[in-house]
Motif scaffolding. Sequence first.
Motif, mmCIF file in Angstrom:
data_model
loop_
_atom_site.group_PDB
_atom_site.id
_atom_site.type_symbol
_atom_site.label_atom_id
_atom_site.label_comp_id
_atom_site.label_asym_id
_atom_site.label_seq_id
_atom_site.Cartn_x
_atom_site.Cartn_y
_atom_site.Cartn_z
ATOM 1 N N GLY A 7 0.825 -7.861 -1.649
ATOM 2 C CA GLY A 7 0.705 -7.008 -0.399
ATOM 3 C C GLY A 7 0.036 -8.454 0.343
ATOM 4 N N ASN A 8 -1.027 -8.906 0.620
ATOM 5 C CA ASN A 8 -0.911 -10.697 0.383
ATOM 6 C C ASN A 8 -1.527 -11.593 -0.352
ATOM 7 O OD1 ASN A 8 -3.282 -8.856 -0.041
ATOM 8 N ND2 ASN A 8 -4.583 -9.260 1.991
ATOM 9 N N LEU A 9 -2.728 -12.626 0.548
ATOM 10 C CA LEU A 9 -3.238 -13.763 -0.592
ATOM 11 C C LEU A 9 -4.562 -13.494 -1.135
ATOM 12 C CD1 LEU A 9 -0.932 -16.240 0.965
ATOM 13 C CD2 LEU A 9 -0.245 -15.161 -1.040
ATOM 14 N N ALA A 10 -5.006 -12.308 -1.136
ATOM 15 C CA ALA A 10 -6.076 -12.268 -1.723
ATOM 16 C C ALA A 10 -6.319 -11.862 -2.970
ATOM 17 C CB ALA A 10 -6.890 -10.716 -1.264
ATOM 18 N N GLN A 11 -7.933 -13.238 -2.782
ATOM 19 C CA GLN A 11 -8.143 -13.169 -4.605
ATOM 20 C C GLN A 11 -7.927 -12.229 -5.859
ATOM 21 O OE1 GLN A 11 -12.701 -15.379 -4.348
ATOM 22 N NE2 GLN A 11 -12.195 -15.158 -6.746
ATOM 23 N N GLY A 12 -7.710 -12.654 -6.736
ATOM 24 C CA GLY A 12 -7.161 -11.395 -7.461
ATOM 25 C C GLY A 12 -6.100 -10.948 -7.699
ATOM 26 N N LYS A 13 -5.266 -11.308 -5.907
ATOM 27 C CA LYS A 13 -3.725 -10.449 -6.601
ATOM 28 C C LYS A 13 -2.505 -11.790 -7.022
ATOM 29 C CE LYS A 13 -4.711 -6.892 -2.800
ATOM 30 N NZ LYS A 13 -3.516 -7.035 -1.335
ATOM 31 N N GLN A 14 -1.189 -10.840 -7.219
ATOM 32 C CA GLN A 14 -0.694 -12.323 -7.824
ATOM 33 C C GLN A 14 -0.026 -12.914 -7.426
ATOM 34 O OE1 GLN A 14 1.169 -11.310 -10.898
ATOM 35 N NE2 GLN A 14 -0.704 -10.472 -11.407
ATOM 36 N N ALA A 15 0.059 -14.007 -7.278
ATOM 37 C CA ALA A 15 0.592 -15.064 -6.578
ATOM 38 C C ALA A 15 2.255 -15.076 -5.820
ATOM 39 C CB ALA A 15 0.311 -16.845 -7.321
ATOM 40 N N ASP A 16 2.319 -14.416 -4.756
ATOM 41 C CA ASP A 16 3.286 -14.179 -4.678
ATOM 42 C C ASP A 16 3.794 -14.390 -3.238
ATOM 43 O OD1 ASP A 16 3.802 -12.429 -7.119
ATOM 44 O OD2 ASP A 16 5.507 -10.503 -5.837
ATOM 45 N N PHE A 17 4.340 -15.175 -3.271
ATOM 46 C CA PHE A 17 4.308 -16.184 -1.851
ATOM 47 C C PHE A 17 5.576 -16.991 -1.762
ATOM 48 C CE2 PHE A 17 3.541 -20.780 -2.809
ATOM 49 C CZ PHE A 17 3.348 -20.254 -3.896
ATOM 50 N N VAL A 18 5.539 -16.971 -0.079
ATOM 51 C CA VAL A 18 6.673 -17.874 0.589
ATOM 52 C C VAL A 18 6.616 -19.009 1.260
ATOM 53 C CG1 VAL A 18 9.244 -17.632 1.728
ATOM 54 C CG2 VAL A 18 8.460 -15.881 0.384
ATOM 55 N N VAL A 19 7.240 -20.410 0.967
ATOM 56 C CA VAL A 19 6.846 -22.034 1.733
ATOM 57 C C VAL A 19 7.432 -21.589 2.479
ATOM 58 C CG1 VAL A 19 6.467 -24.089 1.485
ATOM 59 C CG2 VAL A 19 5.582 -22.394 -1.010
ATOM 60 N N LEU A 20 7.339 -21.945 4.251
ATOM 61 C CA LEU A 20 8.499 -21.947 4.952
ATOM 62 C C LEU A 20 8.374 -23.423 5.523
ATOM 63 C CD1 LEU A 20 7.564 -18.982 6.995
ATOM 64 C CD2 LEU A 20 9.078 -19.215 5.530
ATOM 65 N N LYS A 21 9.092 -24.449 5.659
ATOM 66 C CA LYS A 21 9.271 -25.665 6.294
ATOM 67 C C LYS A 21 8.468 -25.412 7.763
ATOM 68 C CE LYS A 21 12.027 -29.554 7.246
ATOM 69 N NZ LYS A 21 13.301 -30.072 7.296
ATOM 70 N N ALA A 22 7.428 -26.204 8.166
ATOM 71 C CA ALA A 22 7.553 -26.562 9.320
ATOM 72 C C ALA A 22 6.762 -27.781 9.739
ATOM 73 C CB ALA A 22 5.978 -25.555 9.384
ATOM 74 N N ASP A 23 8.059 -28.500 9.684
ATOM 75 C CA ASP A 23 7.516 -29.774 10.204
ATOM 76 C C ASP A 23 7.504 -31.014 11.682
ATOM 77 O OD1 ASP A 23 7.139 -30.938 7.833
ATOM 78 O OD2 ASP A 23 9.825 -32.015 7.507
ATOM 79 N N GLN B 69 0.823 -0.766 0.084
ATOM 80 C CA GLN B 69 0.418 -0.175 0.206
ATOM 81 C C GLN B 69 1.278 1.393 -0.195
ATOM 82 O OE1 GLN B 69 -2.168 -1.382 3.655
ATOM 83 N NE2 GLN B 69 -3.712 -1.889 2.509
ATOM 84 N N THR B 70 1.853 1.620 0.548
ATOM 85 C CA THR B 70 3.185 2.420 0.932
ATOM 86 C C THR B 70 3.167 2.731 -0.416
ATOM 87 O OG1 THR B 70 3.805 1.968 2.994
ATOM 88 C CG2 THR B 70 4.611 3.534 1.731
ATOM 89 N N LEU B 71 4.070 1.640 -1.269
ATOM 90 C CA LEU B 71 3.626 1.575 -2.627
ATOM 91 C C LEU B 71 3.152 1.629 -3.949
ATOM 92 C CD1 LEU B 71 6.446 -1.102 -2.869
ATOM 93 C CD2 LEU B 71 7.046 0.651 -2.505
ATOM 94 N N GLY B 72 1.650 1.691 -3.844
ATOM 95 C CA GLY B 72 0.446 2.414 -4.413
ATOM 96 C C GLY B 72 0.224 1.337 -5.203
ATOM 97 N N LEU B 73 1.041 -0.089 -5.069
ATOM 98 C CA LEU B 73 0.155 -1.305 -5.176
ATOM 99 C C LEU B 73 -0.229 -2.461 -4.565
ATOM 100 C CD1 LEU B 73 4.574 -1.550 -7.181
ATOM 101 C CD2 LEU B 73 3.085 -0.655 -8.535
ATOM 102 N N GLY B 74 -1.144 -1.848 -3.546
ATOM 103 C CA GLY B 74 -1.906 -2.866 -2.759
ATOM 104 C C GLY B 74 -2.701 -3.052 -3.385
ATOM 105 N N ASP B 75 -3.604 -2.863 -4.813
ATOM 106 C CA ASP B 75 -4.954 -3.693 -5.109
ATOM 107 C C ASP B 75 -3.906 -5.111 -5.438
ATOM 108 O OD1 ASP B 75 -6.320 -1.605 -4.807
ATOM 109 O OD2 ASP B 75 -6.758 -0.851 -6.529
ATOM 110 N N ASN B 76 -2.270 -5.090 -6.621
ATOM 111 C CA ASN B 76 -1.926 -6.263 -6.680
ATOM 112 C C ASN B 76 -1.052 -7.049 -6.100
ATOM 113 O OD1 ASN B 76 -3.320 -6.252 -9.568
ATOM 114 N ND2 ASN B 76 -2.004 -4.350 -10.169
#
Length: 421
Positions: free
Chosen positions: A361-377, A352-359
């Motif tokens: 910043g989080n995993l909401a429907q419609g946004k870009q799938a930018d994510f990190v997978v952490l191991k949690a065994d 949101q600070t960058l003015g890019l909050g619509d696309n």
Amino acid sequence: MNMNHHVGLRGSILNPLSVDRCQWLPEGLLVYDRAGKILYCGPNKKIPGLKYKLLALAGKNVIIPGLIDCHSHLSQFDAIGQTGFTLLDWLKNHIYPAEVCLKDKNNAENTSQRYFQSLLADGVTFSVLYTNFKTGVLAARRQAEKSGIRAIIGYTLMDRAVPGYLKQNPAKTIAECRALSGLFKKSGNGRLYFSLNPRFAPACTPGYLKRIGQLAQKEDLYIQTHLSENLFEVRAVKKAFPKIKTYAEVYDRFGLLTGKTLLAHCIHLSKAERELVMKRGCGVVHCPSSNLFLHSGRFPLEHWENYPRLALGSDIAAGPSFSMLDVMRDGYYANIQKLSGLFHMATLGAAQTLGLGDNLGNLAQGKQADFVVLKADDARFSSADDVLSRIIFRSGQVEIKKVLIAGQEVWPQPYKNDGQP
Ligand SMILES: [Zn+2]
């Protein structure tokens, strides 16, 4: 796998929704299409009409949004951990000699490549950065494209109070910046932006600041700079601009406080200066690791609590870690606050600070799938706070398995651009 299928991932999901709300889905499902857009993020269940191929992931995992670093210096990469000074002497003794190395094309390519790989390895999918020289910008752009990372890239602008080897000719540099702005707009993978980065007010003449402000307005560019980091710096501003009342007003006088301006630090501002920054709608980037390292002072979070454009920055090399989890930890040491607030400042709040909050910043429907997978065994989590506490305060034990941008793996697998923004 049929390349036209949507892709699904099962795992626990931590998804920031606001400063004080973070969604925790112990049994979650994330589905995105081949263009990298999120179609579903929620409890793991059968969704009528939604078909997807599951991405195979071994063991138990926690999925978080890609982390966003809103302030960092690529060209200072090799000066991380150089101690012994506060800001102005640290710049003179360690940083200026490091930055000049970016003038050499091979050094610039090599440093940029190592920098982006270090960020991706720590789950950073968006870097807002400073480099040096036109060579540095072109190298950063090339290496960022190769890596798949998102970035705002600018080179440090300065024409006084720095060593001769870094001093610029304003007319020449402004012409270069105009051309670079055109290059970024006309071509590229849609993930990179060019910015104008005056180092800080004392390193620029009034004439230079004026030209930078004019170009930013004409080309609608991001502006990155530092504001009120250190008390000696504040004094230097008073000396350099004796007729202007405050540091923030110096930038404002030259049209540099805009809705696309990102101001790092903002530690020693007066009430009137804070009000001016808020009125102009500038992004404020809190860099706690750097503030601790250089003993610059404490960012007074209490004055910014309801401000919607607040983000975190590593401020490499004054901040020693590429991990935004470490920066969040240092943010807690600087100000007692909710961990969800710190997580927000490196994800949704940063976007949101960058003015890019619509696309982003989080995993909401419609946004870009930018994510990190952490191991949690071996982990058992009961709430979002539980997970945040573990990953922020024991970040050294967090294993990052995969990093994806627009649904494409960028780490540890090498990125192959197939046209997604
Ligand atoms: Zn900085």
